[in-house]
Design a protein around this motif. Structure first.
Motif, PDB file in Angstrom:
ATOM      1  N   ILE A   5      -1.336  23.010  -7.938  1.00  0.00           N
ATOM      2  CA  ILE A   5      -1.793  23.730  -6.749  1.00  0.00           C
ATOM      3  C   ILE A   5      -2.856  24.745  -7.165  1.00  0.00           C
ATOM      4  O   ILE A   5      -2.653  25.532  -8.088  1.00  0.00           O
ATOM      5  CB  ILE A   5      -0.618  24.429  -6.041  1.00  0.00           C
ATOM      6  N   ASP A  50       3.016  16.352 -12.087  1.00  0.00           N
ATOM      7  CA  ASP A  50       2.679  15.457 -10.987  1.00  0.00           C
ATOM      8  C   ASP A  50       1.943  16.149  -9.849  1.00  0.00           C
ATOM      9  O   ASP A  50       1.444  15.492  -8.937  1.00  0.00           O
ATOM     10  CB  ASP A  50       3.916  14.733 -10.460  1.00  0.00           C
ATOM     11  N   THR A  51       1.850  17.465  -9.880  1.00  0.00           N
ATOM     12  CA  THR A  51       1.130  18.216  -8.849  1.00  0.00           C
ATOM     13  C   THR A  51       0.625  19.524  -9.428  1.00  0.00           C
ATOM     14  O   THR A  51       1.339  20.199 -10.165  1.00  0.00           O
ATOM     15  CB  THR A  51       2.059  18.539  -7.653  1.00  0.00           C
ATOM     16  N   LEU A  68      -4.270  14.934  -9.314  1.00  0.00           N
ATOM     17  CA  LEU A  68      -3.085  15.785  -9.204  1.00  0.00           C
ATOM     18  C   LEU A  68      -3.338  17.106  -8.479  1.00  0.00           C
ATOM     19  O   LEU A  68      -2.394  17.822  -8.157  1.00  0.00           O
ATOM     20  CB  LEU A  68      -2.534  16.107 -10.599  1.00  0.00           C
ATOM     21  N   LYS A 115      -4.272  19.818  -5.647  1.00  0.00           N
ATOM     22  CA  LYS A 115      -4.301  20.113  -4.220  1.00  0.00           C
ATOM     23  C   LYS A 115      -4.766  21.560  -4.072  1.00  0.00           C
ATOM     24  O   LYS A 115      -4.139  22.479  -4.595  1.00  0.00           O
ATOM     25  CB  LYS A 115      -2.904  19.923  -3.609  1.00  0.00           C
ATOM     26  N   PHE A 141       3.024  21.350   2.289  1.00  0.00           N
ATOM     27  CA  PHE A 141       2.679  20.429   1.208  1.00  0.00           C
ATOM     28  C   PHE A 141       3.845  20.277   0.235  1.00  0.00           C
ATOM     29  O   PHE A 141       4.204  19.164  -0.156  1.00  0.00           O
ATOM     30  CB  PHE A 141       1.424  20.912   0.473  1.00  0.00           C
ATOM     31  N   LEU A 142       4.450  21.402  -0.144  1.00  0.00           N
ATOM     32  CA  LEU A 142       5.570  21.342  -1.084  1.00  0.00           C
ATOM     33  C   LEU A 142       6.754  20.571  -0.512  1.00  0.00           C
ATOM     34  O   LEU A 142       7.486  19.923  -1.254  1.00  0.00           O
ATOM     35  CB  LEU A 142       5.996  22.755  -1.499  1.00  0.00           C
ATOM     36  N   GLN A 143       6.939  20.620   0.784  1.00  0.00           N
ATOM     37  CA  GLN A 143       8.022  19.867   1.409  1.00  0.00           C
ATOM     38  C   GLN A 143       7.839  18.366   1.210  1.00  0.00           C
ATOM     39  O   GLN A 143       8.809  17.615   1.205  1.00  0.00           O
ATOM     40  CB  GLN A 143       8.113  20.192   2.904  1.00  0.00           C
ATOM     41  N   THR A 144       6.597  17.923   1.026  1.00  0.00           N
ATOM     42  CA  THR A 144       6.349  16.499   0.771  1.00  0.00           C
ATOM     43  C   THR A 144       6.586  16.148  -0.695  1.00  0.00           C
ATOM     44  O   THR A 144       6.702  14.971  -1.031  1.00  0.00           O
ATOM     45  CB  THR A 144       4.905  16.094   1.145  1.00  0.00           C
ATOM     46  N   LYS A 145       6.656  17.157  -1.556  1.00  0.00           N
ATOM     47  CA  LYS A 145       6.801  16.936  -2.991  1.00  0.00           C
ATOM     48  C   LYS A 145       8.195  17.228  -3.529  1.00  0.00           C
ATOM     49  O   LYS A 145       8.600  16.688  -4.537  1.00  0.00           O
ATOM     50  CB  LYS A 145       5.804  17.812  -3.769  1.00  0.00           C
ATOM     51  N   LEU A 146       8.908  18.124  -2.874  1.00  0.00           N
ATOM     52  CA  LEU A 146      10.203  18.578  -3.369  1.00  0.00           C
ATOM     53  C   LEU A 146      11.301  18.250  -2.370  1.00  0.00           C
ATOM     54  O   LEU A 146      11.070  18.282  -1.165  1.00  0.00           O
ATOM     55  CB  LEU A 146      10.175  20.099  -3.596  1.00  0.00           C
TER      56      LEU A 146
END
Length: 138
Positions: free
Chosen positions: A22, A19-20, A102, A104, A121-126
């Protein structure tokens, strides 16, 4: 990193849900300078970088005084070939994930400047593990 080719990316998609993705977009010249400045002490594995963590005495390990060596993978001609291979094989993987929405990308040359953006960014995903741990002390 993995996947390195579009075929590998497609195979990975069949095995798990991605889903992501990097992308650390660092100029090739920066990568080349860092890798070619890297020298090691073979017996211990200690790593020195002539630019930002050089040995106290050039060419020798700080603890043993033994000679440092440059790995074949860190020699300028090898690094250039590896970066050319990346350009040919791996950049299409970025386009593959970009088309899927997908990807970033984070651009820069210094970890301490790129990392805060990646972390945010990871804080918005995890889920924020530290908050969960604080809410449920052991």
């Amino acid at each position: 990193g993995f996947p390195r080719t579009v075929a590998q990316a497609e195979a990975l998609d069949k095995e798990c849900h991605i889903d992501t993705v990097i992308d650390l977009d660092v100029p090739f010249e920066t990568i080349k300078c860092r890798l070619t400045a890297r020298w090691i002490h073979p017996a211990s594995g200690r790593v020195y970088n002539l630019e930002f963590s050089p040995p106290k005495v050039q060419g020798t390990d700080d603890l043993t005084g033994e000679p440092l060596v440059q790995r074949d993978d860190d020699k300028p001609e090898t690094v250039s070939k590896r970066l050319q291979a990346y350009d040919a094989q791996t950049k299409p993987v970025l386009e593959y994930y970009r088309k899927k929405g997908l990807l970033k990308s984070f651009s820069g040359t210094e970890t301490n400047k790129i990392w805060p953006h990646i972390y945010a960014f990871l804080q918005t995903k995890l889920p924020d593990v530290s908050q969960k741990d604080a809410a449920n002390p052991r």
